[in-house]
Design an enzyme around this catalytic site. Structure first.
Site, PDB file in Angstrom:
ATOM      1  N   ARG A   7     -11.812  -0.604 -14.359  1.00 38.40           N
ATOM      2  CA  ARG A   7     -11.313  -0.832 -13.000  1.00 38.40           C
ATOM      3  C   ARG A   7     -10.562  -2.144 -12.926  1.00 38.40           C
ATOM      4  O   ARG A   7     -11.015  -3.159 -13.446  1.00 38.40           O
ATOM      5  CB  ARG A   7     -12.469  -0.871 -11.983  1.00 38.40           C
ATOM      6  N   VAL A   8      -9.380  -2.091 -12.306  1.00 36.21           N
ATOM      7  CA  VAL A   8      -8.655  -3.307 -11.925  1.00 36.21           C
ATOM      8  C   VAL A   8      -8.430  -3.219 -10.419  1.00 36.21           C
ATOM      9  O   VAL A   8      -8.412  -2.125  -9.851  1.00 36.21           O
ATOM     10  CB  VAL A   8      -7.312  -3.468 -12.677  1.00 36.21           C
ATOM     11  N   SER A   9      -8.269  -4.350  -9.774  1.00 38.22           N
ATOM     12  CA  SER A   9      -8.244  -4.366  -8.305  1.00 38.22           C
ATOM     13  C   SER A   9      -6.952  -3.870  -7.685  1.00 38.22           C
ATOM     14  O   SER A   9      -6.944  -3.366  -6.566  1.00 38.22           O
ATOM     15  CB  SER A   9      -8.547  -5.779  -7.794  1.00 38.22           C
ATOM     16  N   THR A  10      -5.823  -4.022  -8.409  1.00 33.49           N
ATOM     17  CA  THR A  10      -4.535  -3.612  -7.851  1.00 33.49           C
ATOM     18  C   THR A  10      -3.717  -2.875  -8.907  1.00 33.49           C
ATOM     19  O   THR A  10      -3.990  -2.968 -10.104  1.00 33.49           O
ATOM     20  CB  THR A  10      -3.709  -4.820  -7.368  1.00 33.49           C
ATOM     21  N   GLN A  13      -2.210  -5.102 -11.714  1.00 32.19           N
ATOM     22  CA  GLN A  13      -3.050  -5.694 -12.753  1.00 32.19           C
ATOM     23  C   GLN A  13      -3.091  -4.803 -13.989  1.00 32.19           C
ATOM     24  O   GLN A  13      -2.986  -3.580 -13.892  1.00 32.19           O
ATOM     25  CB  GLN A  13      -4.464  -5.944 -12.226  1.00 32.19           C
TER      26      GLN A  13
END
Length: 200
Positions: A7-10, A13
């Site tokens: 998982r990355v936030s945006t 990324q």
């Protein structure tokens, strides 16, 4: 079966570092699920897919606990569902103590649960710290005169002449706004701003 969750936030990324760590542990690309979304909750498409797939004795691998999420209560609840309800295992690459395959006895589970609670708290606390730092940064920037939001459009060339006729009641607000090509409320607000700055 072994699965990797990334998982990355945006969308901007890069997830490569996490993917490489998964592949180094022999997880095939088709078993690596990637979300580009905030970790504030678990309403994420790829996480939901991987959760449905998990069965007893499967292994879910994550790079660090904050990749799973950043909400303390929800992280611990998801951990419980995966390990206690589905009876699958979880391994956190950056924290070897969080590997539920190790020491399946009562002491092993107890130690794992304590470490999980500490790290989950740290993950949520870091989320709050990020918000606070952002708020402080915005406040400091505003104090220095930095403007946020979309830049305001310049006033039309005829604004001052139209404003003068409107203030002298030669035309209505609606007519003045139409001549300047803007809604009446916008014209009125611009007029107030102009008058406030002009008569300072």
């Amino acid at each position: 079966m072994i699965y990797g969750y990334v998982r990355v936030s945006t969308k901007e990324q890069n997830e490569d570092r996490q993917v490489v760590a998964m592949q180094a542990r022999g997880i095939p690309p088709k078993n690596i699920y990637i979300d580009k979304q905030s970790g504030k909750d678990f309403n994420r498409r790829q996480y939901k897919k991987i959760f449905k797939l998990l069965k007893e004795n499967d292994l879910l691998v994550i790079k660090s606990i904050d990749r799973l999420g950043r909400n303390y209560n929800e992280i611990t609840e998801q951990w419980r569902l995966i390990t206690k309800v589905k009876r699958a295992d979880i391994m956190v690459i950056d924290m070897p103590a969080l590997d539920t395959r190790r020491e399946k006895n009562l002491l092993g589970s107890f130690l794992s649960d304590i470490v999980l609670q500490i790290l989950s708290f740290v993950a949520e606390n870091e989320k709050d710290n990020i918000k606070q730092r952002q708020a402080e940064g915005i406040s400091a920037a505003k104090a220095k005169g930095v403007k946020f939001g979309r830049p305001q459009k310049p006033l039309p060339d005829n604004f001052y002449e139209v404003h003068n006729r409107w203030r002298n009641k030669k035309i209505s607000l609606k007519e003045a706004a139409a001549e300047c090509g803007m809604p009446p409320t916008t014209f009125f607000n611009k007029a107030e701003q102009f008058e406030t700055s002009f008569f300072k």
